[in-house]
Every structure is written in structure tokens, then in C-alpha cells.
Design a protein around this motif. Structure first.
Motif, PDB file in Angstrom:
ATOM      1  N   ALA A  58      37.559  44.324  40.363  1.00  0.00           N
ATOM      2  CA  ALA A  58      38.015  45.750  40.428  1.00  0.00           C
ATOM      3  C   ALA A  58      39.423  45.868  39.883  1.00  0.00           C
ATOM      4  CB  ALA A  58      38.167  46.166  42.120  1.00  0.00           C
ATOM      5  N   LEU A  59      39.750  45.146  38.810  1.00  0.00           N
ATOM      6  CA  LEU A  59      41.195  45.181  38.196  1.00  0.00           C
ATOM      7  C   LEU A  59      40.569  45.881  36.678  1.00  0.00           C
ATOM      8  CD1 LEU A  59      42.598  41.629  38.475  1.00  0.00           C
ATOM      9  CD2 LEU A  59      43.320  43.857  39.600  1.00  0.00           C
ATOM     10  N   PRO A  60      41.800  46.501  36.241  1.00  0.00           N
ATOM     11  CA  PRO A  60      41.311  47.350  35.028  1.00  0.00           C
ATOM     12  C   PRO A  60      41.302  46.446  34.080  1.00  0.00           C
ATOM     13  CG  PRO A  60      43.466  48.080  35.985  1.00  0.00           C
ATOM     14  CD  PRO A  60      42.852  46.853  37.044  1.00  0.00           C
ATOM     15  N   LEU A  61      40.509  46.441  32.868  1.00  0.00           N
ATOM     16  CA  LEU A  61      40.230  45.368  31.777  1.00  0.00           C
ATOM     17  C   LEU A  61      41.809  45.180  31.357  1.00  0.00           C
ATOM     18  CD1 LEU A  61      37.969  43.988  30.186  1.00  0.00           C
ATOM     19  CD2 LEU A  61      38.015  45.907  28.807  1.00  0.00           C
ATOM     20  N   SER A  62      42.454  46.007  31.259  1.00  0.00           N
ATOM     21  CA  SER A  62      43.741  45.716  30.360  1.00  0.00           C
ATOM     22  C   SER A  62      44.778  44.809  31.119  1.00  0.00           C
ATOM     23  CB  SER A  62      44.605  47.029  30.442  1.00  0.00           C
ATOM     24  OG  SER A  62      44.984  47.796  31.518  1.00  0.00           O
ATOM     25  N   ARG A  63      44.295  44.518  32.455  1.00  0.00           N
ATOM     26  CA  ARG A  63      45.118  43.491  33.385  1.00  0.00           C
ATOM     27  C   ARG A  63      44.454  42.175  33.296  1.00  0.00           C
ATOM     28  NH1 ARG A  63      46.786  46.056  38.782  1.00  0.00           N
ATOM     29  NH2 ARG A  63      47.945  43.914  38.822  1.00  0.00           N
ATOM     30  N   LEU A  64      43.716  42.089  32.645  1.00  0.00           N
ATOM     31  CA  LEU A  64      42.822  40.623  32.583  1.00  0.00           C
ATOM     32  C   LEU A  64      43.103  40.037  31.084  1.00  0.00           C
ATOM     33  CD1 LEU A  64      39.415  41.748  34.497  1.00  0.00           C
ATOM     34  CD2 LEU A  64      41.684  40.577  35.253  1.00  0.00           C
ATOM     35  N   ARG A  65      42.986  38.588  31.256  1.00  0.00           N
ATOM     36  CA  ARG A  65      42.902  37.941  30.091  1.00  0.00           C
ATOM     37  C   ARG A  65      42.155  36.543  29.982  1.00  0.00           C
ATOM     38  NH1 ARG A  65      46.654  33.173  30.830  1.00  0.00           N
ATOM     39  NH2 ARG A  65      47.304  33.330  33.107  1.00  0.00           N
ATOM     40  N   VAL A  98      35.077  29.129  30.788  1.00  0.00           N
ATOM     41  CA  VAL A  98      35.927  30.204  30.492  1.00  0.00           C
ATOM     42  C   VAL A  98      36.565  30.568  31.864  1.00  0.00           C
ATOM     43  CG1 VAL A  98      36.390  32.147  29.418  1.00  0.00           C
ATOM     44  CG2 VAL A  98      34.713  30.687  28.438  1.00  0.00           C
ATOM     45  N   ARG A  99      37.723  30.660  31.935  1.00  0.00           N
ATOM     46  CA  ARG A  99      38.380  31.250  32.994  1.00  0.00           C
ATOM     47  C   ARG A  99      39.244  32.452  32.580  1.00  0.00           C
ATOM     48  NH1 ARG A  99      39.802  25.368  35.695  1.00  0.00           N
ATOM     49  NH2 ARG A  99      37.895  25.155  37.029  1.00  0.00           N
ATOM     50  N   ILE A 100      38.809  33.334  33.687  1.00  0.00           N
ATOM     51  CA  ILE A 100      39.637  34.755  33.243  1.00  0.00           C
ATOM     52  C   ILE A 100      40.456  35.059  34.536  1.00  0.00           C
ATOM     53  CG2 ILE A 100      39.045  36.939  33.130  1.00  0.00           C
ATOM     54  CD1 ILE A 100      37.614  35.783  30.915  1.00  0.00           C
ATOM     55  N   ALA A 101      41.548  35.292  34.103  1.00  0.00           N
ATOM     56  CA  ALA A 101      42.621  35.602  35.105  1.00  0.00           C
ATOM     57  C   ALA A 101      43.571  36.842  34.895  1.00  0.00           C
ATOM     58  CB  ALA A 101      43.535  34.396  35.234  1.00  0.00           C
ATOM     59  N   PRO A 102      44.043  37.191  36.028  1.00  0.00           N
ATOM     60  CA  PRO A 102      45.078  38.610  35.623  1.00  0.00           C
ATOM     61  C   PRO A 102      46.076  38.275  34.859  1.00  0.00           C
ATOM     62  CG  PRO A 102      44.563  38.257  37.943  1.00  0.00           C
ATOM     63  CD  PRO A 102      44.025  36.998  37.264  1.00  0.00           C
ATOM     64  N   ILE A 103      46.736  39.146  33.993  1.00  0.00           N
ATOM     65  CA  ILE A 103      47.903  38.841  33.294  1.00  0.00           C
ATOM     66  C   ILE A 103      49.158  38.726  33.976  1.00  0.00           C
ATOM     67  CG2 ILE A 103      49.467  40.126  31.705  1.00  0.00           C
ATOM     68  CD1 ILE A 103      46.879  41.649  30.427  1.00  0.00           C
ATOM     69  N   VAL A 111      40.977  34.099  40.040  1.00  0.00           N
ATOM     70  CA  VAL A 111      40.719  33.459  38.818  1.00  0.00           C
ATOM     71  C   VAL A 111      39.219  33.472  38.947  1.00  0.00           C
ATOM     72  CG1 VAL A 111      40.768  31.603  37.399  1.00  0.00           C
ATOM     73  CG2 VAL A 111      42.729  32.094  38.587  1.00  0.00           C
ATOM     74  N   LEU A 112      38.526  34.111  37.687  1.00  0.00           N
ATOM     75  CA  LEU A 112      37.105  34.089  37.640  1.00  0.00           C
ATOM     76  C   LEU A 112      36.481  33.066  36.746  1.00  0.00           C
ATOM     77  CD1 LEU A 112      36.407  37.741  37.889  1.00  0.00           C
ATOM     78  CD2 LEU A 112      36.081  36.178  39.639  1.00  0.00           C
ATOM     79  N   ASP A 113      35.440  32.078  37.134  1.00  0.00           N
ATOM     80  CA  ASP A 113      35.058  31.258  36.125  1.00  0.00           C
ATOM     81  C   ASP A 113      33.721  31.623  35.600  1.00  0.00           C
ATOM     82  OD1 ASP A 113      36.910  29.112  36.273  1.00  0.00           O
ATOM     83  OD2 ASP A 113      35.679  27.819  38.023  1.00  0.00           O
ATOM     84  N   TYR A 114      33.422  31.482  34.320  1.00  0.00           N
ATOM     85  CA  TYR A 114      32.370  31.664  33.679  1.00  0.00           C
ATOM     86  C   TYR A 114      31.664  30.569  32.966  1.00  0.00           C
ATOM     87  CZ  TYR A 114      33.123  36.503  34.608  1.00  0.00           C
ATOM     88  OH  TYR A 114      33.330  37.768  35.516  1.00  0.00           O
ATOM     89  N   HIS A 115      30.533  30.219  32.885  1.00  0.00           N
ATOM     90  CA  HIS A 115      30.025  28.796  32.568  1.00  0.00           C
ATOM     91  C   HIS A 115      29.168  29.531  31.201  1.00  0.00           C
ATOM     92  CE1 HIS A 115      30.428  26.263  36.448  1.00  0.00           C
ATOM     93  NE2 HIS A 115      31.373  27.028  36.071  1.00  0.00           N
ATOM     94  N   VAL A 116      29.475  28.820  30.118  1.00  0.00           N
ATOM     95  CA  VAL A 116      28.663  29.415  28.748  1.00  0.00           C
ATOM     96  C   VAL A 116      28.025  28.239  28.153  1.00  0.00           C
ATOM     97  CG1 VAL A 116      29.188  30.636  26.719  1.00  0.00           C
ATOM     98  CG2 VAL A 116      30.712  31.046  28.506  1.00  0.00           C
TER      99      VAL A 116
END
Length: 142
Positions: A58-65, A98-103, A111-116
Motif C-alpha cells: 500500500a505504498l506508492p510506487l515512487s517510494r519503493l526501490r 530480489v528484495r523490494i524495500a521503501p526508499i 521488505v518484500l522478497d521475490y523469488h525469480v
């Protein structure tokens, strides 16, 4: 110096390219002391991963990296995130974590974990459900 009108009109178009977005994200999330990972094979997936992370957090895309990318070998077809009651192929699967986290840290440190997989399949793996992968050099065939 400020951008002139010619360049300011081109800039939004350039920033819409997934490859440019991926390069900017990777440049923003470099970590000292971490081995370089060739992310070119999965860079086109970064926009989809970021959009999914924005929806889940629920964070804006612009605040994630993209906080980190690690080349790994998943121990089976579950990509390190098995679902109860499901069966998976018992094969080593080369891929990435791949780990996605707030800026910034003001967002609660989610921190969200993605397995690819190397073939482009990916999934979000909730905290506490992930199984540890093998390092990429663990499979001599890769």
C-alpha cells in the motif's frame, strides 16, 4: 544547470523504458562489499515486481526501490517458497532473490522478497515462508 525544453520533453519518454528504470533502480541500491550480479536477464521484470510490491505494501510506487538482487539456485520448483499441499519438481532451479524495500525508513521497514527463476517466472514469498537457496556457484551446470 536546468534542463532546456528539448531535454525536458525527452526525459519523461526515456524514463518510461523498463531498461532505463532498471538501471536507475540498480544504481540507487548499490551495496558496498556485495558481489556484482548480472541483472540484465531479469531487469525487464523489475517494473512488475515493483508494481506488485506497491499493491501489497500500500505504498506508492515512487517510494519503493529494488534493494538487493542475489543470484541463487532454488532447491526445487517451488523457488524456495513451497505452498502447503503442493508437489514441486525436485530439480535445481537457477534464479534470483530480489528484495523490494521503501526508499526511506519512515515506511516501517517493510521488505518484500521475490523469488525469480532464470526463465522469468516469479512469485512473492511472504516472510517466514522462504526456504534458503543455494549460492549460484553450488550448481556446476549453471
Amino acid at each position: 544547470p536546468p534542463l532546456d525544453q528539448k531535454h525536458s520533453a525527452v526525459l519523461p519518454h526515456v524514463l518510461r523504458r523498463p531498461s532505463v528504470i532498471a538501471l536507475l533502480l540498480l544504481a540507487a541500491c548499490g551495496h558496498a562489499g556485495t558481489a556484482a550480479v548480472n541483472t540484465a536477464p531479469i531487469a525487464p521484470l523489475f517494473p512488475a515486481l515493483l508494481e506488485d510490491a506497491a499493491r501489497r505494501s500500500a505504498l506508492p510506487l515512487s517510494r519503493l526501490r529494488v534493494a538487493s538482487v542475489q543470484a541463487v539456485v532454488w532447491r526445487d520448483g517451488a523457488l524456495g517458497c513451497p505452498q502447503p499441499g503442493r508437489l514441486y519438481p525436485q530439480v535445481l532451479v537457477p534464479g534470483y532473490r530480489v528484495r523490494i524495500a521503501p526508499i526511506d525508513d519512515a515506511s516501517g521497514g517493510v521488505v518484500l522478497d521475490y523469488h525469480v527463476s532464470d526463465r522469468g517466472g516469479w512469485l512473492h514469498c511472504p516472510a517466514g515462508q522462504a526456504q534458503p537457496p543455494l549460492p549460484r556457484e553450488a550448481d556446476p551446470r549453471i
